[in-house]
Design an enzyme around this catalytic site. Structure first.
Site, short mmCIF file in Angstrom:
data_model
loop_
_atom_site.label_atom_id
_atom_site.label_comp_id
_atom_site.label_asym_id
_atom_site.label_seq_id
_atom_site.Cartn_x
_atom_site.Cartn_y
_atom_site.Cartn_z
N LYS A 1 -2.83 -1.72 -1.66
CA LYS A 1 -3.20 -2.73 -2.64
C LYS A 1 -4.24 -3.72 -2.09
O LYS A 1 -4.57 -3.68 -0.91
CB LYS A 1 -1.94 -3.49 -3.08
CG LYS A 1 -0.92 -2.60 -3.79
CD LYS A 1 -1.49 -2.04 -5.09
CE LYS A 1 -0.46 -1.33 -5.92
NZ LYS A 1 -0.12 0.02 -5.43
C1 LIG Z 1 0.05 -0.51 -11.63
C2 LIG Z 1 1.17 -0.49 -10.64
N1 LIG Z 1 2.38 -0.93 -11.03
C3 LIG Z 1 3.42 -0.97 -10.19
C4 LIG Z 1 3.30 -0.55 -8.88
C5 LIG Z 1 4.52 -0.57 -8.00
O1 LIG Z 1 4.38 -1.29 -6.82
P1 LIG Z 1 5.24 -0.88 -5.52
O2 LIG Z 1 4.67 0.39 -4.99
O3 LIG Z 1 5.03 -2.06 -4.59
O4 LIG Z 1 6.66 -0.75 -5.96
C6 LIG Z 1 2.05 -0.09 -8.41
C7 LIG Z 1 1.80 0.34 -7.04
O5 LIG Z 1 2.28 1.18 -6.44
C8 LIG Z 1 0.97 -0.05 -9.34
O6 LIG Z 1 -0.23 0.42 -8.95
#
Ligand SMILES: Cc1ncc(COP(=O)(O)O)c(C=O)c1O
Length: 207
Positions: free
Chosen positions: A179
């Site tokens: 990210k």
């Molecule tokens: C658009 C979006 N929503 C939710 C997530 C979930 O985040 P995490 O991987 O930190 O749980 C991500 C990333 O992986 C994402 O790109």
């Protein structure tokens, strides 16, 4: 070779991690509070609540305003699966609205036909750092009394009409290593609503 998702970790980050390790406060310590305050100030919200992933941020952001069994949440099909899964984790039903081909984000004028008496929230995703059409989305939420939960997991720092995304409704951010910014694993919920902030803090800690 240009790496598109390598985290930029230099000596100051490594020193900061060493300080935390030496402090012995490896979970909810003063550094988490400091980070929450700095992040809230950056996004422009009164509150920020740190969690262990973007998925947890989405899950809690839906639970905090009371989304549950029998409810419908309108969202986009073009996202990471976590967006729709977080709705399912609450026992609610994700209802998909197609995207705008120019922005890849949910198309506001298609939302109206998917609103039913069971619709409780809109969950737009600011995909690839590109803000959704928030003017229309905020308007629809106001007209239909819907909670607004923004999946800003890919959009730290993205701005729309002078505000940062994540400050229009309940914002959800991910700090996964690919990210815009990272804590290894991690996430954040942002809000201006005191009740939502308190509820989110409670749910984060198993109630
Ligand atoms: C658009 C979006 N929503 C939710 C997530 C979930 O985040 P995490 O991987 O930190 O749980 C991500 C990333 O992986 C994402 O790109």
């Amino acid at each position: 070779m240009i790496s598109i998702s390598a985290p930029a970790l230099e000596d100051d980050e490594i020193e900061a991690v060493k300080d935390v390790l030496k402090s012995g406060m490896l979970a909810q310590g003063p550094k988490v509070k400091e980070f929450e305050e700095a992040f809230a100030s950056y996004i422009g919200t009164k509150y920020a609540i740190a969690v262990n992933s973007g998925t947890a941020a989405l899950h809690i952001a839906l639970l905090a305003p009371g989304i549950g069994k029998g409810d419908e949440v309108i969202t986009t099909p073009l996202s990471f699966i976590s967006t729709a899964n977080s709705v399912l984790f609450c026992g609610a039903k994700p209802v998909f609205v197609d995207i705008d081909e120019d922005t890849f984000n949910i198309k506001p004028n298609l939302i109206y036909e998917k609103i039913t008496p069971r619709t409780k929230a809109l969950l737009p995703v600011h995909l690839y750092g590109q803000p959704c059409d928030m003017k229309e989305i905020v308007k629809i939420c106001g007209e239909h009394n819907l909670a607004l939960i923004e999946d800003a997991c890919q959009a730290h720092g993205a701005g729309y009409a002078g505000k940062k995304v994540g400050s229009f409704g309940i914002g959800c951010f991910s700090f996964y290593p690919t990210k815009n910014m990272t804590t290894g694993e991690g996430g954040m919920i942002t809000t201006n609503n005191k009740d939502i902030a308190e509820k989110a803090r409670m749910i984060r800690n198993h109630g």
